[in-house]
Design an enzyme around this catalytic site. Structure first.
Site, PDB file in Angstrom:
ATOM      1  N   SER A 109       0.939  -1.356  -0.287  1.00  0.00           N
ATOM      2  CA  SER A 109       0.081   0.031   0.910  1.00  0.00           C
ATOM      3  C   SER A 109       0.685   1.358  -0.047  1.00  0.00           C
ATOM      4  CB  SER A 109      -0.584   0.062   1.001  1.00  0.00           C
ATOM      5  OG  SER A 109      -1.507   0.424   1.091  1.00  0.00           O
ATOM      6  N   ASP A 159     -10.023  -4.117  -4.772  1.00  0.00           N
ATOM      7  CA  ASP A 159      -9.375  -3.032  -4.065  1.00  0.00           C
ATOM      8  C   ASP A 159     -10.110  -1.582  -4.525  1.00  0.00           C
ATOM      9  OD1 ASP A 159      -7.697  -1.326  -2.976  1.00  0.00           O
ATOM     10  OD2 ASP A 159      -5.999  -2.585  -3.200  1.00  0.00           O
ATOM     11  N   HIS A 190      -8.092  -4.335  -0.613  1.00  0.00           N
ATOM     12  CA  HIS A 190      -6.659  -4.359  -0.085  1.00  0.00           C
ATOM     13  C   HIS A 190      -5.674  -4.922   1.132  1.00  0.00           C
ATOM     14  CE1 HIS A 190      -4.444  -0.784  -0.832  1.00  0.00           C
ATOM     15  NE2 HIS A 190      -4.738  -0.003   0.554  1.00  0.00           N
TER      16      HIS A 190
HETATM   17  C1  MLT Z   1      -1.264   5.779  -0.096  1.00  0.00           C
HETATM   18  O1  MLT Z   1      -0.037   5.609   0.142  1.00  0.00           O
HETATM   19  O2  MLT Z   1      -1.831   6.128   0.320  1.00  0.00           O
HETATM   20  C2  MLT Z   1      -1.661   4.507  -0.118  1.00  0.00           C
HETATM   21  O3  MLT Z   1      -2.030   3.571  -1.805  1.00  0.00           O
HETATM   22  C3  MLT Z   1      -3.398   4.470   0.153  1.00  0.00           C
HETATM   23  C4  MLT Z   1      -3.511   3.640   1.167  1.00  0.00           C
HETATM   24  O4  MLT Z   1      -2.362   4.432   2.671  1.00  0.00           O
HETATM   25  O5  MLT Z   1      -4.473   4.366   2.482  1.00  0.00           O
END
Ligand code: MLT
Length: 208
Positions: A109, A159, A190
């Site tokens: 993420s 996701d 996710h």
């Molecule tokens: C981000 O970098 O903001 C992500 O992809 C989403 C998250 O961290 O919740």
């Protein structure tokens, strides 16, 4: 070992065995330097693990860069933090005498997004990367010719945070920058699934 460098990166370091790849584990929003250590141990038992904590805080939650809203990134901050982290990783690797060993980033993420930014901007830093639920971190395109990095991008079919289209676009951008990219869409959201673990394990074998 846990430490803090003058640059402000808290980190966890496990020296592991004397040969083979070094894993650089990069956590998601609200995570810490400890979060992905168990994942690294499962992916490649015995591998050295370097796991920094993102130094940006969003309502108390560590991240690797600032965002203006969900999915809307502060691109100047992405560049600054990617460059700072790449420099920090590079000097850690040199000081710990790890330079001859393959370095493989594993990011989830927000951690996958900073890994992608480092792959695009610092093309010799990593020989490989596993990007779990990533997005395109920067608007500009990066061209490269001979980056030898191999990248596995894994998107979750359902996701809502990091949609498949983002992973597809990122895969294209990484290819433009010279990486060889495999993109896999798994039947998940996710959160990580058993498929992610299996695919990442298979992919990492090539670096041993
Ligand atoms: C981000 O970098 O903001 C992500 O992809 C989403 C998250 O961290 O919740």
């Amino acid at each position: 070992m846990t430490g803090e460098e003058a640059s402000g990166f808290l980190f966890h370091w496990e020296p592991g065995v004397a040969t083979g790849p070094v894993l650089v584990m990069l956590h998601g929003t609200g995570g810490s330097e400890h979060d992905l250590v168990p994942l690294g141990q499962r992916l490649l038992p015995g591998a050295p693990i370097l796991s920094p904590r993102g130094r940006v805080l969003e309502r108390g939650m560590p991240r690797f860069f600032r965002r203006l809203a969900e999915g809307v990134f502060d691109h100047d901050n992405v560049r600054d933090e990617a460059d700072a982290l790449a420099t920090w990783i590079g000097s850690f690797v040199t000081t710990a005498d790890l330079a001859p060993r393959p370095r493989v980033a594993v990011g989830y993420s927000n951690g996958a997004n900073i890994a992608a930014a480092m792959l695009l901007r610092h093309q010799d830093l990593f020989q490989g990367a596993v990007l779990l639920r990533p997005m395109v971190p920067l608007p500009e395109h990066y061209r490269g010719e001979s980056s030898s990095s191999r990248v596995l991008v894994i998107a979750g079919q359902r996701d809502p945070i990091a949609p498949v289209a983002q992973a597809e676009e990122l895969a294209k951008r990484l290819e433009e920058s010279g990486s060889r990219v495999d993109l896999v869409v798994v039947p998940a959201s996710h959160e990580l699934s058993a498929d992610d673990l299996r695919l990442a394990q298979q992919f990492l074998h090539q670096f041993s």
